[in-house]
Design a protein around this motif. Structure first.
Motif, PDB file in Angstrom:
ATOM      1  N   GLU A 449       2.761   5.880 -81.642  1.00 43.25           N
ATOM      2  CA  GLU A 449       2.300   6.761 -82.720  1.00 43.25           C
ATOM      3  C   GLU A 449       2.532   8.149 -82.570  1.00 43.25           C
ATOM      4  O   GLU A 449       2.148   9.083 -83.340  1.00 43.25           O
ATOM      5  CB  GLU A 449       0.930   6.276 -83.110  1.00 43.25           C
ATOM      6  N   ILE A 450       2.604   8.656 -81.253  1.00 42.13           N
ATOM      7  CA  ILE A 450       2.686  10.016 -81.167  1.00 42.13           C
ATOM      8  C   ILE A 450       4.257  10.491 -80.869  1.00 42.13           C
ATOM      9  O   ILE A 450       4.576  11.573 -80.364  1.00 42.13           O
ATOM     10  CB  ILE A 450       1.942  10.409 -79.728  1.00 42.13           C
ATOM     11  N   GLU A 452       7.629  11.908 -81.611  1.00 41.61           N
ATOM     12  CA  GLU A 452       8.139  13.041 -82.653  1.00 41.61           C
ATOM     13  C   GLU A 452       9.257  12.380 -83.292  1.00 41.61           C
ATOM     14  O   GLU A 452       9.852  11.385 -83.651  1.00 41.61           O
ATOM     15  CB  GLU A 452       9.062  14.079 -81.611  1.00 41.61           C
ATOM     16  N   LYS A 453       9.392  13.232 -84.514  1.00 40.11           N
ATOM     17  CA  LYS A 453      10.005  13.017 -85.654  1.00 40.11           C
ATOM     18  C   LYS A 453      11.656  13.080 -85.112  1.00 40.11           C
ATOM     19  O   LYS A 453      11.964  13.782 -84.302  1.00 40.11           O
ATOM     20  CB  LYS A 453      10.056  13.973 -86.757  1.00 40.11           C
ATOM     21  N   THR A 492      -0.786   8.811 -96.074  1.00 37.38           N
ATOM     22  CA  THR A 492       0.022   9.692 -95.127  1.00 37.38           C
ATOM     23  C   THR A 492       1.607   9.175 -95.241  1.00 37.38           C
ATOM     24  O   THR A 492       1.843   8.069 -95.112  1.00 37.38           O
ATOM     25  CB  THR A 492      -0.674   9.419 -93.741  1.00 37.38           C
ATOM     26  N   THR A 507      12.690   7.564 -86.327  1.00 35.61           N
ATOM     27  CA  THR A 507      11.534   7.942 -87.234  1.00 35.61           C
ATOM     28  C   THR A 507      12.043   9.267 -88.107  1.00 35.61           C
ATOM     29  O   THR A 507      12.764  10.173 -87.457  1.00 35.61           O
ATOM     30  CB  THR A 507      10.415   8.416 -86.368  1.00 35.61           C
ATOM     31  N   SER A 509       9.333  10.994 -89.748  1.00 37.05           N
ATOM     32  CA  SER A 509       8.061  11.542 -89.886  1.00 37.05           C
ATOM     33  C   SER A 509       7.124  11.082 -88.779  1.00 37.05           C
ATOM     34  O   SER A 509       7.513  10.293 -88.009  1.00 37.05           O
ATOM     35  CB  SER A 509       7.177  11.400 -91.422  1.00 37.05           C
ATOM     36  N   GLN A 510       5.853  11.657 -88.705  1.00 36.08           N
ATOM     37  CA  GLN A 510       4.967  11.337 -87.846  1.00 36.08           C
ATOM     38  C   GLN A 510       4.311  10.120 -88.286  1.00 36.08           C
ATOM     39  O   GLN A 510       4.212   9.965 -89.443  1.00 36.08           O
ATOM     40  CB  GLN A 510       3.903  12.432 -87.652  1.00 36.08           C
ATOM     41  N   ASP A 512       1.019   7.238 -87.905  1.00 35.33           N
ATOM     42  CA  ASP A 512      -0.277   7.015 -87.748  1.00 35.33           C
ATOM     43  C   ASP A 512      -0.674   5.308 -87.603  1.00 35.33           C
ATOM     44  O   ASP A 512      -0.886   4.767 -88.450  1.00 35.33           O
ATOM     45  CB  ASP A 512      -1.488   7.572 -88.545  1.00 35.33           C
TER      46      ASP A 512
END
Length: 1363
Positions: A449-450, A452-453, A492, A507, A509-510, A512
């Motif tokens: 979940e952390i 990066e794009k 989100t 990915t 986007s970020q 969550d």
């Protein structure tokens, strides 16, 4: 008388003479003579009956035959008187005569027992000894027992003879000479003869009766090595299959055999065996088609103490019965929804489908013929090998007819035969019939979940059997769907992108995870045909959770009620906390914090479920409530707390207790109804209704009545006519509980006239109940009692005393003897004693006594301060707790009762903006705003415990709450962009500058280390792990390729969990000497600078250049000088490298990477060195080095773990590079090289880069190419790494210590070990030597390294302490 007279004149010295005589000598045997010249008379002084002395001649003879065994020595004194006229010269002579009895062999050896039965187990080992009773012989020497002998031969025993510790006799042991076998012989009779050494010899015989006891030493044996029965598959249950038989040569239980079928060979339970007879029978239904045979293993076990067992295989063949219909299974070469597909371009003879016909029966029952039926169908059935095929038999025209319906018939050869039919549909399709097919219908991957794009997640791949444009596949994401909604914000945005050509999904986007557990992507692949064919696959992206949420309880405070009779282990309450995190972090563990030791010893909590149970007996009368603090923590170390108040519910577990078991009273028969007789009193320690007592009369209610609440008993009717009668009442006291508890007492009432009853004084009240405050002053009158005499003729006085006086009553009260005033004697304390019960007696002058009960209840006064459970409190909380979370609890108690004992809490002497609030009734402290360790690390305040009753007593205690640091601050560089200058005249190992970063966190969370992010030119620089100092490499670059400017990206990362990082840009400008001079000229030509300042600038510049040159020369000289005299020493240095930002951080400094083949490592004090020798390129493997990334390795294959390292020079040693052991992925927009080129991976955990071997002969294109592990072994031949490429080694230098010629040279990695400017030495000069300056390493001529000899060779830089 003469002898007595002569004794005084006998010489004081006595001569001794010794004689020997054999025992059993007959009488008159001469023992010896004492004759002397001139002797006149021989007189013995004592008489010995066995011998006589001739008085005239002095001969000593045997009188009675002596027996040595009875006595072996005799002594006597004989006085010799001489015949002479000169008595003075012929003094009588006294001789001491000693007679020694010598032994004669007159005794035979005697065994204590003639026959000895004994039992010996057959398992006794050879050499086993049995001590035997020795034969006793009283004779001496050789006349005693000398030998033992077995006289009957052939037994497995022999005798071991031993000399006894006294005389010359011997004993013996029976020793086992050969192994016993009861099955061969089970009984032995051994005759043993014991003989002495006399002449003639004497002997005795003893017989041993030895029984050999059986030992379970034989294994049961089956009468067949294998059993092969057969049985029809339709045999009924209970049918006998066969009988197995085993025998055992042992005896008794050791030979009794029990049969058993091994369970693992009879899992279906189809067979059973009689444990005694061995008969195997059928216990289930058979099916030959399911299993044509059954392999059983039967175990035979005897019943010995240590059972022996054996097994035999039973192979049961199931005979076939024709009970199966043929099964037709067509398999179309192409089909859709069970419809066969055939291209309209198919030719005659082309296969449409393969048909397998299966008949599970055997023989003729399983022989099947297959035919195809269908009017006008252009298909036929043909035999192909063991099966059939449907092939095209005529032209196909999809435009004329696109569907054909045919049917197949299969008939077996059984009697009667069985027939099966199968209808099939064949559809003719167009030639462009191949659509893209994904390698997997569903892909599953995960992403943090952390992340990066732009982070790559997975690659989907589809294939199309068509050619040309019809096979050109492009990819796109059709839908994105959330799976597993959490409590996060679904608004989100989340997006993914896919490379339309490669199918790599990344990915957009970020992410969550608290909003989404997983995301489902629908990916579509389409070909380029006309019409276009498409296919889809599903990609499930699981979002990996990071522990960024604290557990949260459903309630901040719980209150529950539990009965005081709850059994130990009874459930009290279930607390529940939730954690938005998932995976291994989400399961929570519950515990009771040790704030209150009393509560912790009474209650327990299930760490998994949160169920609070009792762990000790409860008693409402002892304690009415408990306060607990429950903590929930996840596996990542985050915690949440809540407070629980457990109220104890009182139960009616105590019966009312009367003050007396029997009450006595007397009445005149003339009293009127309603006259007070007496009062009974009972007390119940329970609370509430359980302690409310009511009274009733069980016996005697027709004459007396009782007040239910007070216990006063009065007359209910007139008592006239009753004289000298004693009435017995039974009174019951019942409490108000459910179920009710009760007790009874007896009351004896004497009814009579004045002349018959005892006219004792009567109190105005039989019972006095007084309430007094505990603050009552000493000497205060609490009540006055009065008694009078019912005797009309009595006019005397009455005296009052306190009876049934306890120590508490004696210390607290006194009564006036004449007045009846009861006064306080000392200060009362309700907290010590709240109730007094005593009796006051009234006595007249005639000695008659009357009694009254006094009950004094002490009421509470607010006279106690609240007392805290600790003198001070210190709590620690994480800075990232949410508002409303309970962080601590303060407890205080007040000994007062009711409202006087109600404790409230208040924060005093604290700051007005404290981020805490205190519950005034429970004492729980909870957060009112977020904490920040970086702003403040601790809070101190004072908590006051008080009550609101006047006077207002209070107590205060200090409270300290420490804020624990959480890694919530990323390290930040002091600048976002650093600019440094570098002179081109001093490029090698030159200091560039310091990129410094700071972290507001503390401890490991604030410990920062630095790395360089891989770029095109990052291999030319290195950064100090601890200080952030950037330096050039040992050999900077080819001067022809020197650039004017280099752009780097430096990363700083803390050691927290999870680790946080940031980056900064670094620009390094390379200046020539001419540029520096131009700059100085510009400065000097600036009129704004004074002449004095210009001189100073020139002076300092010249001094700096001069000192730099001197320092470099001094260091070089110092290193060269030390290399000649300093011996190699190994200095152990432990270094804790920073944790890698990934699932498997490096654990210790021992995790250095070794790739085999004599590769040497170095570990400096500041840098983790993890590269093998540079010359490891070959035809088979390439050496990954030189600062670029390989495009053929998918980025998802990398992770940040360093492989453990071996220093051993072992060419056979291989390092396995697993999927989890690969370096991290390269950053985007970095130039790449082919798989045959040298690459350099620079993990963020260290500026020193582990280097990897990859196959030189093939491209690594996917995970499957690498495999789950990859053997990496150097096999270099005439190649070496240099300037980002593998080149031929023209000098013929090969690499790999174990496989090189004796004079081969090993080039060290100049950049990593800094050999160009330092001096090194080897710890094993017999194998290697170092050329200094240490640019190379040689093995000595004639010395060959054994590949199996792991020799550890250490190298030390002579001007430093690291090895």
């Amino acid at each position: 008388m003469l002898l007595l007279l002569l004794l005084p004149i006998i010489s004081s010295s006595v001569d001794q003479i010794e004689f020997r005589v054999q025992e059993n000598s007959p009488p008159r045997t001469l023992v010896g003579t004492l004759r002397r010249a001139g002797a006149a008379m021989f007189t013995p002084t004592s008489n010995i009956e066995e011998f006589s002395v001739d008085k005239k001649f002095g001969d000593i003879r045997v009188v009675i035959s002596p027996d040595r065994e009875s006595r072996d020595r005799y002594e006597m004194t004989v006085v010799i008187v001489f015949d002479s006229s000169d008595e003075i010269s012929r003094t009588p002579l006294a001789l001491s005569v000693v007679i020694i009895i010598t032994d004669q062999n007159d005794n035979s050896p005697q065994f204590p027992r003639k026959i000895i039965p004994m039992t010996i187990t057959e398992s006794q080992p050879v050499g086993f000894k049995i001590p035997l009773d020795p034969a006793e012989d009283p004779d001496l020497g050789t006349n005693s027992t000398q030998t033992y002998q077995i006289i009957n031969e052939g037994s497995p025993f022999r005798l071991e003879q031993q000399k006894l510790g006294f005389d010359d006799q011997y004993s013996c042991n029976l020793e086992l000479e050969r192994s016993l076998d009861r099955e061969y012989k089970d009984y032995y009779v051994i005759e043993i003869v014991a003989s002495d050494g006399g002449n003639p010899r004497r002997s005795d015989k003893m017989t041993l009766q030895i029984k050999v006891a059986d030992v379970n030493d034989n294994t049961p044996q089956f009468n067949q090595s294998i059993y092969r029965p057969s049985i029809l598959e339709n045999a009924p249950v209970g049918s006998v299959v066969c009988t197995v038989l085993a025998s055992d040569n042992d005896k008794g239980d050791n030979a009794k055999i029990t049969y058993l079928i091994e369970p693992r060979f009879n899992k279906d339970g189809l067979f059973s065996i009689d444990p005694d007879t061995g008969i195997i029978s059928l216990s289930g239904s058979l099916d030959r088609e399911t299993s044509s045979s059954h392999e059983l293993v039967v175990r035979a076990t005897d019943n010995g103490e240590f059972p022996e067992r054996t097994t035999v295989r039973v192979s049961v063949t199931v005979q076939d019965v024709n009970d199966n219909t043929p099964q037709i299974n067509p398999t179309f070469l192409s089909q859709e929804d069970e419809v066969g597909m055939v291209s309209e371009a198919s030719k005659v003879g082309d296969y449409v489908a393969h048909v397998n016909v299966d008949d599970l029966d055997t023989g003729d029952n399983g022989k099947v013929e297959l035919t195809l039926h269908g009017e006008g169908a252009p298909f036929e059935i043909v035999k192909v090998g063991a099966g059939y095929a449907i092939q095209v038999s005529g032209p196909l025209d999809r435009e004329s007819r696109d569907t054909w319906h045919v049917w197949l018939e299969a008939r077996d050869g059984g009697v009667p035969s069985r027939v099966a039919h199968k209808n099939i549909t064949i559809k003719v399709v167009d030639v462009n019939d191949c659509e893209p097919v994904f390698q997997e219908a569903m892909y599953r991957c995960n992403v943090s979940e952390i992340a990066e794009k732009g982070t790559d997640i997975v690659q989907v791949t589809a294939t199309d059997e068509d050619l040309g444009v019809n096979a050109e596949i492009s990819y796109k994401i059709v839908t994105i769907t959330t799976i597993g909604q959490n409590n996060g914000d679904l608004n989100t945005p989340i997006s993914f992108s896919i490379n339309s050509k490669t199918g790599v999904i990344s990915t957009g986007s970020q992410i969550d995870r608290e909003a989404r557990e997983s995301v489902k992507l629908t990916v579509e692949a389409q070909d380029g045909g006309n019409p276009t064919l498409r296919s889809r696959c599903t990609v499930i992206v699981d979002i990996i959770d990071y522990n960024d949420n604290d557990p949260r309880f459903a309630q901040r405070h719980y209150t529950t009620l539990v009965r005081e009779d709850a059994m130990i282990g009874s459930e009290v309450l279930t607390v529940h906390a939730t954690d938005a995190d998932a995976g291994g972090l989400a399961p929570l563990t519950y515990s009771i914090k040790d704030y209150y030791s009393a509560a912790r010893s009474v209650f327990a909590i299930d760490p998994s479920t949160g169920v609070i149970t009792t762990s000790a007996d409860l008693d409402y009368e002892q304690q009415k409530s408990y306060n607990l603090v429950v903590e929930a923590h996840d596996h990542g170390g985050r915690r949440g707390v809540t407070s629980v108040e457990v109220l104890i519910r009182d139960l009616n577990d105590n019966s009312p207790q009367f003050s007396q078991a029997t009450y006595r009273a007397s009445l005149l028969h003339t009293v009127l109804p309603g006259t007070l007789v007496t009062r009974v009193s009972a007390f119940d320690v329970d609370a509430g209704l359980n302690g409310v007592v009511s009274y009733s009369i069980l016996q005697g209610a027709e004459m007396f009545a009782i007040e239910p609440k007070t216990g006063f008993i009065r007359t209910a009717v007139s008592l006239r006519g009753l004289t000298n009668v004693t009435e017995r009442l039974i009174v019951q006291a019942v409490d108000g509980g459910s179920p009710q508890q009760s007790s009874v007492c007896n009351i004896l009432v004497l009814i009579g006239s004045l002349s018959t009853i005892d006219l004792k004084p009567i109190f105005t009240s039989q019972e006095y109940s007084i309430d007094v405050a505990e603050s009552l002053e000493v000497g205060h009158v609490i009540t006055t009692v009065f008694a009078r005499s019912p005797d009309p003729d009595y006019s005397g006085s009455i005296k009052y005393t306190i009876s049934k006086l306890t120590q508490q009553v004696h210390d607290s009260f006194t009564i006036g003897e004449d007045s009846g005033r009861i006064t306080s004697k000392s200060t009362l304390d309700r907290e010590t004693e709240d109730f007094y019960n005593f009796v006051v007696e009234a006595t007249d002058e005639l000695g008659r006594q009357g009694m009254a009960a006094i009950q004094v209840t002490v009421t509470d006064v607010n006279d106690n301060k609240a007392q805290f459970s600790a003198t001070s409190y210190h709590f620690s909380v994480n800075e990232n707790l949410d508002e409303g979370v309970v962080v601590a609890q303060i407890t205080a108690s007040d000994l007062d009762y009711g409202i006087n004992g109600l404790v409230q809490y208040l924060i005093v002497h604290g700051e007005s903006d404290l981020p805490f609030n205190l519950d005034s009734y429970t004492g729980t402290i909870y957060l009112t705003e977020e904490l920040d360790f970086e702003t403040r690390t601790s809070y101190q305040f004072t908590v006051r415990a008080f009550n609101k009753v006047t006077p207002n007593f209070y107590q205060e205690t200090p409270v300290r709450i420490s804020v624990l640091d959480v890694n919530d601050n990323s390290p930040l560089f002091v600048q976002s962009h650093f600019h440094f200058n570098l002179l081109d005249s001093s490029l090698d190992n030159a200091a560039v500058g310091v990129a410094m970063a700071t972290d507001a966190d503390s401890g490991r969370n604030g410990d920062v280390y630095y790395t360089l992010q891989p770029t095109v030119n990052s291999h030319l620089f290195e950064v100090d792990l601890k200080t952030g100092e950037i330096r050039t490499a040992v050999v900077f670059a080819n001067r022809a390729d020197l650039q004017e400017q280099y752009n780097l990206k430096v990363l700083c990362r803390d050691r927290g969990v999870p680790s946080l990082n940031s980056s900064a840009l670094v620009t390094v400008e390379v200046l020539s000497t001419g540029q520096v001079v131009d700059i100085l000229q510009q400065v000097l030509s600036n009129d704004a600078i004074s002449r004095k300042a210009k001189y100073l600038i020139v002076f300092f510049a010249a001094a700096f250049l001069f000192s730099t040159v001197v320092l470099v020369c001094f260091i070089k000289y110092h290193r060269d000088r030390k290399s000649k005299y300093r011996n190699l020493t190994q200095i152990d240095r432990k270094y804790d490298p920073p944790p890698a930002p990934g699932p498997a951080p490096m654990k210790s400094s021992e995790n250095l990477m070794s790739l085999g083949g004599g590769e040497m490592m170095g570990l400096s004090s500041d840098t983790l060195l993890s590269r093998p020798p540079k010359s490891t390129c070959s035809n088979n493997y390439k050496y990954v080095e030189c600062g670029s990334y390989c495009p053929s390795i998918p980025e998802r294959e990398y992770s940040q773990e360093i492989i453990s390292t071996s220093f051993f020079a072992d060419n056979n040693h291989k390092t396995k590079l697993s999927r989890e052991s690969l370096p991290p992925p390269p950053p985007p927009n970095i130039p790449t090289f082919s798989s045959k080129e040298c690459l350099n991976f620079n993990p963020s955990i260290s500026s020193r880069i582990p280097e990897t071997l990859l196959p030189d002969s093939q491209q690594v294109t996917s995970r499957s190419d690498l495999g789950s592990s990859y053997d990496l072994s150097p096999a270099c031949s005439n190649k070496q790494c240099h300037d980002n490429r593998c080149h031929s080694n023209e000098s013929g230098v090969a690499s790999g210590l174990g496989s090189t010629p004796p004079t081969s040279e090993i080039n060290f990695l100049k950049k990593e070990l800094e050999l160009r400017k330092d001096s090194w030495m080897s710890s094993d000069d017999s194998l290697f030597k170092v050329k200094n300056p240490a640019s190379s390493l040689q093995s000595l001529p004639g010395q060959k390294v054994n590949l199996n000899d792991k020799r550890q060779v250490r190298f030390q830089k002579l001007n430093d302490s690291y090895v």
